[in-house]
Design a protein around this motif. Structure first.
Motif, PDB file in Angstrom:
ATOM      1  N   LEU A 269      44.800  27.447  32.389  1.00  0.00           N
ATOM      2  CA  LEU A 269      45.532  26.865  33.266  1.00  0.00           C
ATOM      3  C   LEU A 269      45.766  28.019  34.619  1.00  0.00           C
ATOM      4  O   LEU A 269      46.757  28.413  35.041  1.00  0.00           O
ATOM      5  CB  LEU A 269      46.917  26.865  32.752  1.00  0.00           C
ATOM      6  N   ILE A 270      44.329  28.268  34.984  1.00  0.00           N
ATOM      7  CA  ILE A 270      44.194  29.145  36.230  1.00  0.00           C
ATOM      8  C   ILE A 270      43.645  28.501  37.447  1.00  0.00           C
ATOM      9  O   ILE A 270      42.828  27.452  37.205  1.00  0.00           O
ATOM     10  CB  ILE A 270      43.345  30.225  35.927  1.00  0.00           C
ATOM     11  N   ASN A 271      43.854  28.928  38.542  1.00  0.00           N
ATOM     12  CA  ASN A 271      43.218  28.286  39.739  1.00  0.00           C
ATOM     13  C   ASN A 271      41.860  29.183  40.296  1.00  0.00           C
ATOM     14  O   ASN A 271      42.152  30.174  40.656  1.00  0.00           O
ATOM     15  CB  ASN A 271      44.302  28.175  41.005  1.00  0.00           C
ATOM     16  N   ILE A 272      40.712  28.825  39.960  1.00  0.00           N
ATOM     17  CA  ILE A 272      39.810  29.719  40.329  1.00  0.00           C
ATOM     18  C   ILE A 272      39.293  29.563  41.826  1.00  0.00           C
ATOM     19  O   ILE A 272      39.179  28.677  42.305  1.00  0.00           O
ATOM     20  CB  ILE A 272      38.262  29.304  39.636  1.00  0.00           C
ATOM     21  N   GLU A 273      39.522  30.740  42.529  1.00  0.00           N
ATOM     22  CA  GLU A 273      39.211  30.737  43.882  1.00  0.00           C
ATOM     23  C   GLU A 273      37.883  30.937  44.234  1.00  0.00           C
ATOM     24  O   GLU A 273      37.424  30.359  44.922  1.00  0.00           O
ATOM     25  CB  GLU A 273      39.990  31.918  44.593  1.00  0.00           C
ATOM     26  N   PHE A 274      37.181  31.962  43.290  1.00  0.00           N
ATOM     27  CA  PHE A 274      35.724  32.109  43.716  1.00  0.00           C
ATOM     28  C   PHE A 274      35.096  32.912  42.676  1.00  0.00           C
ATOM     29  O   PHE A 274      35.796  33.408  41.896  1.00  0.00           O
ATOM     30  CB  PHE A 274      35.799  33.164  45.008  1.00  0.00           C
ATOM     31  N   VAL A 275      33.781  32.799  42.491  1.00  0.00           N
ATOM     32  CA  VAL A 275      33.092  33.266  41.420  1.00  0.00           C
ATOM     33  C   VAL A 275      31.903  33.983  42.146  1.00  0.00           C
ATOM     34  O   VAL A 275      30.958  33.343  42.862  1.00  0.00           O
ATOM     35  CB  VAL A 275      32.583  32.109  40.527  1.00  0.00           C
ATOM     36  N   GLN A 276      31.909  35.160  41.888  1.00  0.00           N
ATOM     37  CA  GLN A 276      30.880  36.104  42.491  1.00  0.00           C
ATOM     38  C   GLN A 276      29.821  36.726  41.388  1.00  0.00           C
ATOM     39  O   GLN A 276      30.372  37.344  40.430  1.00  0.00           O
ATOM     40  CB  GLN A 276      31.649  37.083  43.485  1.00  0.00           C
ATOM     41  N   LEU A 277      28.687  36.496  41.832  1.00  0.00           N
ATOM     42  CA  LEU A 277      27.741  37.425  40.849  1.00  0.00           C
ATOM     43  C   LEU A 277      27.504  38.770  41.309  1.00  0.00           C
ATOM     44  O   LEU A 277      27.540  39.131  42.391  1.00  0.00           O
ATOM     45  CB  LEU A 277      26.119  36.758  41.208  1.00  0.00           C
ATOM     46  N   LEU A 278      27.506  39.815  40.275  1.00  0.00           N
ATOM     47  CA  LEU A 278      27.567  40.997  40.702  1.00  0.00           C
ATOM     48  C   LEU A 278      26.174  41.369  40.191  1.00  0.00           C
ATOM     49  O   LEU A 278      25.725  41.151  39.065  1.00  0.00           O
ATOM     50  CB  LEU A 278      28.525  41.792  39.614  1.00  0.00           C
ATOM     51  N   GLU A 279      25.479  42.139  41.098  1.00  0.00           N
ATOM     52  CA  GLU A 279      24.207  42.934  40.606  1.00  0.00           C
ATOM     53  C   GLU A 279      23.999  44.089  41.469  1.00  0.00           C
ATOM     54  O   GLU A 279      24.551  44.329  42.498  1.00  0.00           O
ATOM     55  CB  GLU A 279      23.059  41.845  40.842  1.00  0.00           C
ATOM     56  N   GLY A 280      22.920  44.768  41.107  1.00  0.00           N
ATOM     57  CA  GLY A 280      22.565  45.849  42.017  1.00  0.00           C
ATOM     58  C   GLY A 280      23.495  46.884  41.840  1.00  0.00           C
ATOM     59  O   GLY A 280      24.351  47.406  41.303  1.00  0.00           O
ATOM     60  N   SER A 281      23.795  47.735  43.178  1.00  0.00           N
ATOM     61  CA  SER A 281      24.607  48.600  43.465  1.00  0.00           C
ATOM     62  C   SER A 281      26.019  48.288  43.522  1.00  0.00           C
ATOM     63  O   SER A 281      27.094  48.877  43.227  1.00  0.00           O
ATOM     64  CB  SER A 281      24.419  49.314  45.027  1.00  0.00           C
ATOM     65  N   TYR A 282      26.313  46.868  43.695  1.00  0.00           N
ATOM     66  CA  TYR A 282      27.800  46.350  43.913  1.00  0.00           C
ATOM     67  C   TYR A 282      28.160  46.440  42.321  1.00  0.00           C
ATOM     68  O   TYR A 282      29.287  46.595  42.065  1.00  0.00           O
ATOM     69  CB  TYR A 282      27.937  44.836  44.595  1.00  0.00           C
ATOM     70  N   LEU A 283      27.336  45.900  41.456  1.00  0.00           N
ATOM     71  CA  LEU A 283      27.713  45.885  40.044  1.00  0.00           C
ATOM     72  C   LEU A 283      28.030  47.410  39.605  1.00  0.00           C
ATOM     73  O   LEU A 283      29.015  47.649  38.783  1.00  0.00           O
ATOM     74  CB  LEU A 283      26.445  45.218  39.146  1.00  0.00           C
ATOM     75  N   ASP A 284      27.178  48.244  39.959  1.00  0.00           N
ATOM     76  CA  ASP A 284      27.263  49.894  39.544  1.00  0.00           C
ATOM     77  C   ASP A 284      28.871  50.137  40.090  1.00  0.00           C
ATOM     78  O   ASP A 284      29.418  50.776  39.551  1.00  0.00           O
ATOM     79  CB  ASP A 284      26.029  50.515  40.180  1.00  0.00           C
ATOM     80  N   TYR A 285      29.100  49.662  41.217  1.00  0.00           N
ATOM     81  CA  TYR A 285      30.310  50.384  41.785  1.00  0.00           C
ATOM     82  C   TYR A 285      31.411  49.577  41.336  1.00  0.00           C
ATOM     83  O   TYR A 285      32.551  50.315  40.865  1.00  0.00           O
ATOM     84  CB  TYR A 285      30.429  49.595  43.320  1.00  0.00           C
ATOM     85  N   GLU A 286      31.375  48.387  40.827  1.00  0.00           N
ATOM     86  CA  GLU A 286      32.337  47.661  40.088  1.00  0.00           C
ATOM     87  C   GLU A 286      32.619  48.230  38.631  1.00  0.00           C
ATOM     88  O   GLU A 286      33.925  48.637  38.260  1.00  0.00           O
ATOM     89  CB  GLU A 286      32.331  46.142  39.867  1.00  0.00           C
ATOM     90  N   LYS A 287      31.460  48.717  38.072  1.00  0.00           N
ATOM     91  CA  LYS A 287      31.645  49.526  36.622  1.00  0.00           C
ATOM     92  C   LYS A 287      32.494  50.651  36.704  1.00  0.00           C
ATOM     93  O   LYS A 287      32.964  51.063  35.785  1.00  0.00           O
ATOM     94  CB  LYS A 287      30.225  49.570  36.168  1.00  0.00           C
ATOM     95  N   GLN A 288      32.418  51.285  37.890  1.00  0.00           N
ATOM     96  CA  GLN A 288      33.342  52.570  37.972  1.00  0.00           C
ATOM     97  C   GLN A 288      34.760  52.305  37.939  1.00  0.00           C
ATOM     98  O   GLN A 288      35.458  53.186  37.870  1.00  0.00           O
ATOM     99  CB  GLN A 288      32.792  53.008  39.151  1.00  0.00           C
ATOM    100  N   SER A 289      35.066  51.185  38.300  1.00  0.00           N
ATOM    101  CA  SER A 289      36.647  50.670  38.285  1.00  0.00           C
ATOM    102  C   SER A 289      37.276  50.818  36.994  1.00  0.00           C
ATOM    103  O   SER A 289      36.733  50.411  36.050  1.00  0.00           O
ATOM    104  CB  SER A 289      36.728  49.371  38.985  1.00  0.00           C
ATOM    105  N   GLU A 290      38.497  51.293  36.935  1.00  0.00           N
ATOM    106  CA  GLU A 290      39.045  51.315  35.739  1.00  0.00           C
ATOM    107  C   GLU A 290      39.608  49.826  35.274  1.00  0.00           C
ATOM    108  O   GLU A 290      39.846  49.622  34.219  1.00  0.00           O
ATOM    109  CB  GLU A 290      40.683  52.148  35.864  1.00  0.00           C
ATOM    110  N   HIS A 291      39.533  48.735  36.261  1.00  0.00           N
ATOM    111  CA  HIS A 291      39.773  47.613  35.779  1.00  0.00           C
ATOM    112  C   HIS A 291      38.529  46.729  35.068  1.00  0.00           C
ATOM    113  O   HIS A 291      38.829  45.792  34.878  1.00  0.00           O
ATOM    114  CB  HIS A 291      40.313  46.847  36.892  1.00  0.00           C
ATOM    115  N   PHE A 292      37.495  47.407  35.180  1.00  0.00           N
ATOM    116  CA  PHE A 292      36.265  46.700  34.861  1.00  0.00           C
ATOM    117  C   PHE A 292      36.213  46.680  33.395  1.00  0.00           C
ATOM    118  O   PHE A 292      36.144  47.480  32.610  1.00  0.00           O
ATOM    119  CB  PHE A 292      35.049  47.278  35.147  1.00  0.00           C
ATOM    120  N   LYS A 293      36.337  45.332  32.733  1.00  0.00           N
ATOM    121  CA  LYS A 293      36.250  45.169  31.311  1.00  0.00           C
ATOM    122  C   LYS A 293      35.596  43.743  31.439  1.00  0.00           C
ATOM    123  O   LYS A 293      36.345  42.755  31.730  1.00  0.00           O
ATOM    124  CB  LYS A 293      37.643  45.275  30.703  1.00  0.00           C
ATOM    125  N   LEU A 294      34.749  43.464  30.791  1.00  0.00           N
ATOM    126  CA  LEU A 294      34.129  42.175  30.382  1.00  0.00           C
ATOM    127  C   LEU A 294      34.974  41.383  29.474  1.00  0.00           C
ATOM    128  O   LEU A 294      35.393  41.692  28.337  1.00  0.00           O
ATOM    129  CB  LEU A 294      32.570  42.157  29.756  1.00  0.00           C
TER     130      LEU A 294
END
Length: 72
Positions: free
Chosen positions: A41-66
């Protein structure tokens, strides 16, 4: 592949940027992500592929959890 899903909790409300949340999911493609979330019951705004340096950056976030198990 890892995707970042931008969403809002209420499927019936108009989108408001300040209420946007995000989650990270592993899937083969964007369609698979949307299929996994179609019963939520969620409204999906956007689905973004993460790869390369952007993925590495996101992994450093405290909120990153698969998301392991998406409740149906």
């Amino acid at each position: 592949m890892i995707f970042k899903v931008y969403y809002q909790d209420n499927k019936n409300e108009m989108l408001v940027r300040e209420k946007t949340k995000s989650m990270y999911m592993e899937a083969d493609n964007e369609r698979a992500v949307r299929d996994l979330l179609k019963n939520q019951l969620i409204n999906i705004e956007f689905v973004q592929l993460l790869e390369g340096s952007y993925l590495d950056y996101e992994k450093q976030s405290e909120h990153f959890k698969l998301q392991e198990n998406v409740p149906l």
